[in-house]
Design a protein around this motif. Structure first.
Motif, PDB file in Angstrom:
ATOM      1  N   ILE A 466     125.037  18.738  76.319  1.00 46.05           N
ATOM      2  CA  ILE A 466     124.323  18.513  77.577  1.00 46.05           C
ATOM      3  C   ILE A 466     124.858  19.467  78.636  1.00 46.05           C
ATOM      4  N   GLU A 467     123.943  20.155  79.320  1.00 48.52           N
ATOM      5  CA  GLU A 467     124.327  20.996  80.449  1.00 48.52           C
ATOM      6  C   GLU A 467     123.515  20.581  81.674  1.00 48.52           C
ATOM      7  N   ARG A 468     124.113  20.740  82.843  1.00 46.71           N
ATOM      8  CA  ARG A 468     123.501  20.266  84.079  1.00 46.71           C
ATOM      9  C   ARG A 468     123.403  21.372  85.119  1.00 46.71           C
ATOM     10  N   CYS A 469     122.471  21.246  86.015  1.00 46.63           N
ATOM     11  CA  CYS A 469     122.480  22.046  87.242  1.00 46.63           C
ATOM     12  C   CYS A 469     121.945  21.162  88.365  1.00 46.63           C
ATOM     13  N   ASP A 470     122.547  21.300  89.540  1.00 47.24           N
ATOM     14  CA  ASP A 470     122.185  20.410  90.629  1.00 47.24           C
ATOM     15  C   ASP A 470     121.566  21.177  91.784  1.00 47.24           C
ATOM     16  N   ASN A 471     120.689  20.487  92.495  1.00 52.63           N
ATOM     17  CA  ASN A 471     120.130  21.009  93.737  1.00 52.63           C
ATOM     18  C   ASN A 471     121.033  20.600  94.899  1.00 52.63           C
ATOM     19  N   VAL A 472     121.075  21.426  95.929  1.00 51.99           N
ATOM     20  CA  VAL A 472     121.880  21.083  97.100  1.00 51.99           C
ATOM     21  C   VAL A 472     121.376  19.779  97.714  1.00 51.99           C
ATOM     22  N   LYS A 473     122.293  19.013  98.320  1.00 50.68           N
ATOM     23  CA  LYS A 473     121.940  17.721  98.895  1.00 50.68           C
ATOM     24  C   LYS A 473     121.313  17.851 100.280  1.00 50.68           C
ATOM     25  N   ASP A 474     121.771  18.816 101.033  1.00 50.19           N
ATOM     26  CA  ASP A 474     121.285  18.992 102.393  1.00 50.19           C
ATOM     27  C   ASP A 474     119.822  19.431 102.397  1.00 50.19           C
ATOM     28  N   VAL A 475     118.982  18.690 103.105  1.00 53.21           N
ATOM     29  CA  VAL A 475     117.545  18.978 103.092  1.00 53.21           C
ATOM     30  C   VAL A 475     117.239  20.351 103.682  1.00 53.21           C
ATOM     31  N   ASN A 476     117.912  20.690 104.773  1.00 55.21           N
ATOM     32  CA  ASN A 476     117.709  22.014 105.372  1.00 55.21           C
ATOM     33  C   ASN A 476     118.002  23.124 104.376  1.00 55.21           C
ATOM     34  N   LEU A 477     119.142  22.999 103.683  1.00 57.86           N
ATOM     35  CA  LEU A 477     119.537  24.015 102.706  1.00 57.86           C
ATOM     36  C   LEU A 477     118.581  24.046 101.525  1.00 57.86           C
ATOM     37  N   TYR A 478     118.119  22.855 101.113  1.00 60.98           N
ATOM     38  CA  TYR A 478     117.163  22.799  99.996  1.00 60.98           C
ATOM     39  C   TYR A 478     115.898  23.582 100.342  1.00 60.98           C
ATOM     40  N   ILE A 479     115.360  23.352 101.535  1.00 64.66           N
ATOM     41  CA  ILE A 479     114.153  24.060 101.971  1.00 64.66           C
ATOM     42  C   ILE A 479     114.417  25.567 102.040  1.00 64.66           C
ATOM     43  N   GLU A 480     115.571  25.908 102.613  1.00 61.96           N
ATOM     44  CA  GLU A 480     115.917  27.313 102.824  1.00 61.96           C
ATOM     45  C   GLU A 480     116.194  28.041 101.502  1.00 61.96           C
ATOM     46  N   LYS A 481     116.792  27.336 100.543  1.00 60.45           N
ATOM     47  CA  LYS A 481     117.244  27.978  99.304  1.00 60.45           C
ATOM     48  C   LYS A 481     116.444  27.534  98.086  1.00 60.45           C
ATOM     49  N   ILE A 482     115.194  27.162  98.279  1.00 58.04           N
ATOM     50  CA  ILE A 482     114.407  26.636  97.164  1.00 58.04           C
ATOM     51  C   ILE A 482     114.280  27.651  96.018  1.00 58.04           C
ATOM     52  N   ASP A 483     114.161  28.927  96.356  1.00 59.95           N
ATOM     53  CA  ASP A 483     114.055  29.933  95.289  1.00 59.95           C
ATOM     54  C   ASP A 483     115.339  29.991  94.456  1.00 59.95           C
ATOM     55  N   GLU A 484     116.474  29.798  95.124  1.00 62.09           N
ATOM     56  CA  GLU A 484     117.753  29.764  94.405  1.00 62.09           C
ATOM     57  C   GLU A 484     117.835  28.535  93.502  1.00 62.09           C
ATOM     58  N   MET A 485     117.319  27.391  93.975  1.00 64.90           N
ATOM     59  CA  MET A 485     117.307  26.172  93.155  1.00 64.90           C
ATOM     60  C   MET A 485     116.480  26.385  91.887  1.00 64.90           C
ATOM     61  N   ILE A 486     115.335  27.049  92.062  1.00 66.86           N
ATOM     62  CA  ILE A 486     114.455  27.312  90.922  1.00 66.86           C
ATOM     63  C   ILE A 486     115.122  28.260  89.935  1.00 66.86           C
ATOM     64  N   GLU A 487     115.819  29.266  90.457  1.00 62.06           N
ATOM     65  CA  GLU A 487     116.495  30.225  89.575  1.00 62.06           C
ATOM     66  C   GLU A 487     117.601  29.541  88.768  1.00 62.06           C
ATOM     67  N   ARG A 488     118.294  28.609  89.380  1.00 58.06           N
ATOM     68  CA  ARG A 488     119.309  27.838  88.641  1.00 58.06           C
ATOM     69  C   ARG A 488     118.682  27.120  87.446  1.00 58.06           C
ATOM     70  N   LYS A 489     117.522  26.505  87.689  1.00 64.13           N
ATOM     71  CA  LYS A 489     116.849  25.801  86.600  1.00 64.13           C
ATOM     72  C   LYS A 489     116.385  26.775  85.522  1.00 64.13           C
ATOM     73  N   ARG A 490     115.875  27.905  85.948  1.00 66.80           N
ATOM     74  CA  ARG A 490     115.397  28.898  84.975  1.00 66.80           C
ATOM     75  C   ARG A 490     116.518  29.274  84.006  1.00 66.80           C
ATOM     76  N   LYS A 491     117.712  29.500  84.549  1.00 66.68           N
ATOM     77  CA  LYS A 491     118.852  29.883  83.710  1.00 66.68           C
ATOM     78  C   LYS A 491     119.263  28.742  82.766  1.00 66.68           C
ATOM     79  N   LEU A 492     119.206  27.500  83.275  1.00 68.53           N
ATOM     80  CA  LEU A 492     119.588  26.352  82.452  1.00 68.53           C
ATOM     81  C   LEU A 492     118.586  26.106  81.330  1.00 68.53           C
ATOM     82  N   LEU A 493     117.305  26.263  81.647  1.00 67.47           N
ATOM     83  CA  LEU A 493     116.255  25.869  80.699  1.00 67.47           C
ATOM     84  C   LEU A 493     115.852  26.998  79.750  1.00 67.47           C
TER      85      LEU A 493
END
Length: 494
Positions: A466-493
């Protein structure tokens, strides 16, 4: 001015790597005390008055434990040890260490813990694995008692649930399927005990569309990336998803419908949760959007407790919310309760169960209060003491008997660190109303793609890794860094 001596249980160990396990087990025996683990070469103060000092010493052949009770008085057993074999794997060393520690503390305190040495959150994994190996109930019970000192009652519960989970999971797609979690990190207010990612909706009303815009991008990525996989379950949690307005819920559900193939979907859950966030138009929106299962969570039916824990609604609002959900056409409604809330007695739990039985939900999730450092409850305990948090065998049995009266059976369980009474969380449900996603998140047998602020995606590989990747908790950062969140998932999946 003389500085007051800090009150804690001090443990010295000469080998790193087992600090978490030691801390968790000692804390289970002494829930009201701080527990500190020191390495042998660190400067360590003695424990507070009347509290034991422990020294754990590893050699090649054994683990040695010495317990000093209080102000320098040696405990009656002096020292204890447990043998280690040459080239023994780390998990077995850990089990033997915990057995030694449990026996010493049980003898010293006179306590026996219902789950024995088990401090992990997924006790059903043990019987589940053994069932898959073809072991009998008797063999599983004998092993769990010998290895973990588990009680007969908890052993039987774990085996019963593991067997039920195994049957339910047979219908799911593991290698060619996945489940989806979507987090809505907003609440009407933050509850006293809560440590989840949640923000008061009043501060974010004008920016919900921005959050949904970011969420749309994640949804589009997940739908495209997993278009050849079977989507088994969807769970929208939080926070409280129904803090969104009906039009915002409609937007989210429409995006899910247009993006994913829902033809194989076995369950679509939305955590409605708070009675003060539910309205007829929101419930109708959920129903029309394809949601099949919701939660209406009172936590307690005692008004004084609701006020204390910061749930800004009344008991009557809970009853009305449940009635609205039935009128909207929902035939699979869960209710959550928490045992061990401040000041609640067995009589209070009995009253809550009587009120729940009148409503007659389809499933019931019973939580043992867990004290999280990130919650306001930790500060409340510092100011008021832990003695008012009472969860006992009696209160656990009151909810069990209530569930049985409603023709429910236990179908999943998990444990958390620092749980009141050292008990567990149990989900009860009628046949055909089991929360499949709840089982999946505990048993970790299927990939869960998690979207939204603070969510954690878990990829389960064919070999069980099992491997994990997490999204940032802060809503402002999530909105600002959504492309980075998606890239993290791309690498995991990949």
């Amino acid at each position: 001015m003389t500085k007051m001596k800090e009150n804690f249980i001090g443990i010295t160990v000469n080998q790193a790597g087992f600090e978490y396990d030691i801390h968790s087990l000692v804390k289970a025996f002494y829930p009201a005390q701080d527990v500190k683990v020191f390495m042998e070469n660190e400067n360590k103060e003695s424990s507070g008055p009347g509290l034991p000092d422990l020294d754990i010493h590893f050699t090649k052949e054994a683990v040695l434990l010495t317990l000093i009770a209080g102000e320098g008085a040696t405990a009656s057993f002096g020292g204890k040890k447990i043998e280690l074999l040459e080239d023994m794997p780390r998990p077995e060393i850990k089990n033997r260490l915990k057995q030694l520690l449990y026996q010493a503390l049980s003898e010293h305190t006179g306590k026996q813990l219902p789950w024995g040495t088990l401090t992990g959150i997924r006790p059903t994994k043990i019987p589940m694995t053994m069932l898959e190996e073809g072991r009998t109930d008797e063999e599983i019970m004998a092993y769990m008692k010998a290895a973990y000192f588990i009680s007969d009652e908890k052993g039987n519960l774990a085996i019963e649930i593991a067997k039920r989970e195994r049957e339910l999971l047979k219908t799911l797609h593991y290698e060619d399927g996945y489940s989806l979690y979507i987090g809505i990190p907003f609440c009407p207010t933050t509850c006293l005990y809560c440590s989840f990612t949640s923000y008061p909706i009043v501060s974010w009303k004008k920016r919900v569309d921005e959050y949904l815009d970011a969420l749309d991008k994640e949804i589009e990525f997940a739908a495209e990336y997993y278009k050849d996989k079977v989507l088994d379950t969807i769970y929208i949690g939080g926070g409280t998803p129904t803090t969104l307005e009906a039009c915002e819920l409609s937007r989210l559900l429409a995006k899910i419908k247009e993006s994913f193939d829902l033809s194989h979907l076995k369950e679509f859950t939305v955590e409605a949760g708070r009675a003060d966030s539910m309205t007829p138009d929101k419930l109708q929106t959920l129903k029309e959007g394809g949601v099949t299962r919701i939660s209406v969570n009172p936590q307690t039916m005692k008004q004084e407790t609701l006020d204390l824990i910061g749930r800004k609604h009344t008991v009557e609002q809970v009853k009305e919310a449940f009635k609205m959900a039935r009128e909207a056409g929902f035939s699979n409604i869960n209710m959550d309760l928490i045992l061990g809330l401040p000041g609640e007695s067995a009589l209070d739990v009995h009253h809550t169960m009587e009120e729940i039985e009148k409503l007659n939900p389809d499933s019931l999730t019973v939580h043992s209060l867990a004290i999280k450092r990130a919650s306001r409850l930790s500060q409340w305990i510092e100011e008021n003491g832990i003695s008012t948090l009472n969860n006992t065998d009696e209160t656990m049995h009151i909810t069990l008997e209530g569930a049985e009266k409603m023709d429910m059976v236990p179908y999943y369980l998990y444990r958390q660190k620092n749980m009141s009474g050292n008990f567990e969380n149990v989900g009860y449900a009628r046949e055909g109303k089991f929360g499949i996603y709840n089982i999946l998140i505990m048993e970790e047998k299927q990939t869960i793609v998690a979207l939204g602020a603070g969510s954690i995606t878990k990829r389960v590989f064919p070999d069980g890794r099992i491997e994990r990747c997490d999204n940032v908790k802060d809503v402002n950062l999530y909105i600002e860094k959504i492309d980075e969140m998606i890239e993290r998932k791309r690498k995991l999946l990949l």
